[in-house]
Design an enzyme around this catalytic site. Sequence first.
Site, PDB file in Angstrom:
ATOM      1  N   TRP A 100      -4.260  65.283  58.327  1.00  0.00           N
ATOM      2  CA  TRP A 100      -3.779  64.581  59.519  1.00  0.00           C
ATOM      3  C   TRP A 100      -2.472  65.175  60.004  1.00  0.00           C
ATOM      4  O   TRP A 100      -2.260  65.342  61.206  1.00  0.00           O
ATOM      5  CB  TRP A 100      -3.661  63.082  59.263  1.00  0.00           C
ATOM      6  CG  TRP A 100      -4.987  62.469  58.938  1.00  0.00           C
ATOM      7  CD1 TRP A 100      -5.351  61.870  57.772  1.00  0.00           C
ATOM      8  CD2 TRP A 100      -6.164  62.438  59.772  1.00  0.00           C
ATOM      9  NE1 TRP A 100      -6.664  61.467  57.828  1.00  0.00           N
ATOM     10  CE2 TRP A 100      -7.181  61.801  59.040  1.00  0.00           C
ATOM     11  CE3 TRP A 100      -6.443  62.888  61.063  1.00  0.00           C
ATOM     12  CZ2 TRP A 100      -8.464  61.593  59.554  1.00  0.00           C
ATOM     13  CZ3 TRP A 100      -7.724  62.686  61.579  1.00  0.00           C
ATOM     14  CH2 TRP A 100      -8.711  62.045  60.829  1.00  0.00           C
ATOM     15  N   ASP A 167       3.459  58.772  61.198  1.00  0.00           N
ATOM     16  CA  ASP A 167       2.061  58.351  61.287  1.00  0.00           C
ATOM     17  C   ASP A 167       1.793  57.455  60.077  1.00  0.00           C
ATOM     18  O   ASP A 167       1.739  57.920  58.941  1.00  0.00           O
ATOM     19  CB  ASP A 167       1.151  59.590  61.268  1.00  0.00           C
ATOM     20  CG  ASP A 167      -0.343  59.228  61.219  1.00  0.00           C
ATOM     21  OD1 ASP A 167      -0.681  58.036  61.210  1.00  0.00           O
ATOM     22  OD2 ASP A 167      -1.160  60.177  61.188  1.00  0.00           O
ATOM     23  N   LYS A 191      -7.679  51.383  59.750  1.00  0.00           N
ATOM     24  CA  LYS A 191      -7.446  51.564  58.324  1.00  0.00           C
ATOM     25  C   LYS A 191      -6.932  50.274  57.681  1.00  0.00           C
ATOM     26  O   LYS A 191      -7.305  49.965  56.576  1.00  0.00           O
ATOM     27  CB  LYS A 191      -6.456  52.701  58.072  1.00  0.00           C
ATOM     28  CG  LYS A 191      -6.873  54.041  58.692  1.00  0.00           C
ATOM     29  CD  LYS A 191      -7.816  54.819  57.807  1.00  0.00           C
ATOM     30  CE  LYS A 191      -8.488  56.012  58.505  1.00  0.00           C
ATOM     31  NZ  LYS A 191      -7.622  56.881  59.290  1.00  0.00           N
TER      32      LYS A 191
HETATM   33  C1  LIG Z   1      -7.568  58.199  60.102  1.00  0.00           C
HETATM   34  C2  LIG Z   1      -6.240  58.791  60.314  1.00  0.00           C
HETATM   35  C3  LIG Z   1      -5.891  59.400  61.540  1.00  0.00           C
HETATM   36  C4  LIG Z   1      -6.860  59.557  62.680  1.00  0.00           C
HETATM   37  O1  LIG Z   1      -7.056  58.366  63.312  1.00  0.00           O
HETATM   38  P1  LIG Z   1      -8.021  58.231  64.583  1.00  0.00           P
HETATM   39  O2  LIG Z   1      -7.752  56.834  65.000  1.00  0.00           O
HETATM   40  O3  LIG Z   1      -9.416  58.478  64.116  1.00  0.00           O
HETATM   41  O4  LIG Z   1      -7.608  59.228  65.595  1.00  0.00           O
HETATM   42  C5  LIG Z   1      -4.609  59.898  61.661  1.00  0.00           C
HETATM   43  N1  LIG Z   1      -3.719  59.815  60.665  1.00  0.00           N
HETATM   44  C6  LIG Z   1      -4.025  59.247  59.488  1.00  0.00           C
HETATM   45  C7  LIG Z   1      -2.990  59.175  58.426  1.00  0.00           C
HETATM   46  C8  LIG Z   1      -5.288  58.728  59.275  1.00  0.00           C
HETATM   47  O5  LIG Z   1      -5.596  58.145  58.105  1.00  0.00           O
END
Ligand SMILES: *Cc1c(COP(=O)(O)O)cnc(C)c1O
Length: 355
Positions: A100, A167, A191
């Site tokens: 990511w 993030d 998540k």
């Molecule tokens: C799943 C995830 C993403 C991507 O998220 P999307 O909503 O599918 O774009 C980005 N960063 C992390 C840490 C993730 O676990």
Amino acid sequence: MKKHNFSAGPCILPQSVLQKASEAILNFNNLDLSLVEISHRSKDFVDVMENARSLSLELLGLQNKGYKALFLQGGASLEFLMVAYNLLEKKAAYLNTGTWANKAIKEAKLFGELIEVASSKDYNFNYIPKNYSIPSDVDYFHCTSNNTIFGTQINHFLKTDVVKVCDMSSDIFSRQMDFSQFDLIYAGAQKNMGPAGTTLVIVKEEILGKVSRTIPSMLDYRVHIGKDSMFNTPAVFPVYVSMLTLEWLKGLGGISAIEKINNQKATLLYSEIDRNPLFKGFVTDKEDRSKMNATFNLTNDSFSETFNNLWKEAGINGLKGHRSVGGYRASMYNALPLESVQVLVDVMKELERKA
Ligand SMILES: *Cc1c(COP(=O)(O)O)cnc(C)c1O
């Protein structure tokens, strides 16, 4: 009976939240209308949006500190570029801790110079780099608090005077920390908060409006702030379910209460991974182990069929590791009960008896 859901994402949500959400699909607030067929400008939905935004700030302890909460679309993946669009004038610093982070770096490179302050790529991202420094002349520093795929988590965030972006897609609302050290936090809902389709962005207003480029409206945080996160039709259902999950979390006692449970779950599983000779953790340094996503392998692959059958029979779902790591990944997000982890641990012990 509901499965023990260790899915990495989209992932488990509290059963009470799913119950309320399904009722709202049929009849929301006794309006004799569905949540998904009323105007997003109606008072009933505006209240949902406002409640979701204020609960986010409240749970993170960020009220009245100059932050705004937004529920946007496009996933965390759109934030990879929106962050750079809004903040990157010349140079930005990124910590590369996995897939990511890599994707975030790739997008930001379209907007300016990128400095990778450190990377754990040399060992397939099985640790968090520690010896690095953040240059003082960058527009911002970006890191990923929890690496969903590799199962690592940052436990010490470097202090810096530059704008700090994180993030937190896979560990937001899971552990207590000083969230005010960050100027911008983003997290895809699917998540630890709700269904896919909305992304929580928490941003300190004072960092915006400093780049010289023209920003298209949909990508401009200030436009979304100016319209109270209703610039266009928001993802009404994901926002509603996120609000319910945040209410559920507040009812439990907030982040500090869920953190205790998350610690118990992680301790239970990692103790078994360390004790059981048939298993080996993927992450080398124990202090880097994620409490959300535990990655592990069998020490002898000839047991994989037996193990796979055992956990499936026990009602476990979503244990397969990501293709870039292999092995197994047990995601233990906020809504996963401790009992589910106990079921997994029992299966691991059973495999040991059979082997
Ligand atoms: C799943 C995830 C993403 C991507 O998220 P999307 O909503 O599918 O774009 C980005 N960063 C992390 C840490 C993730 O676990």
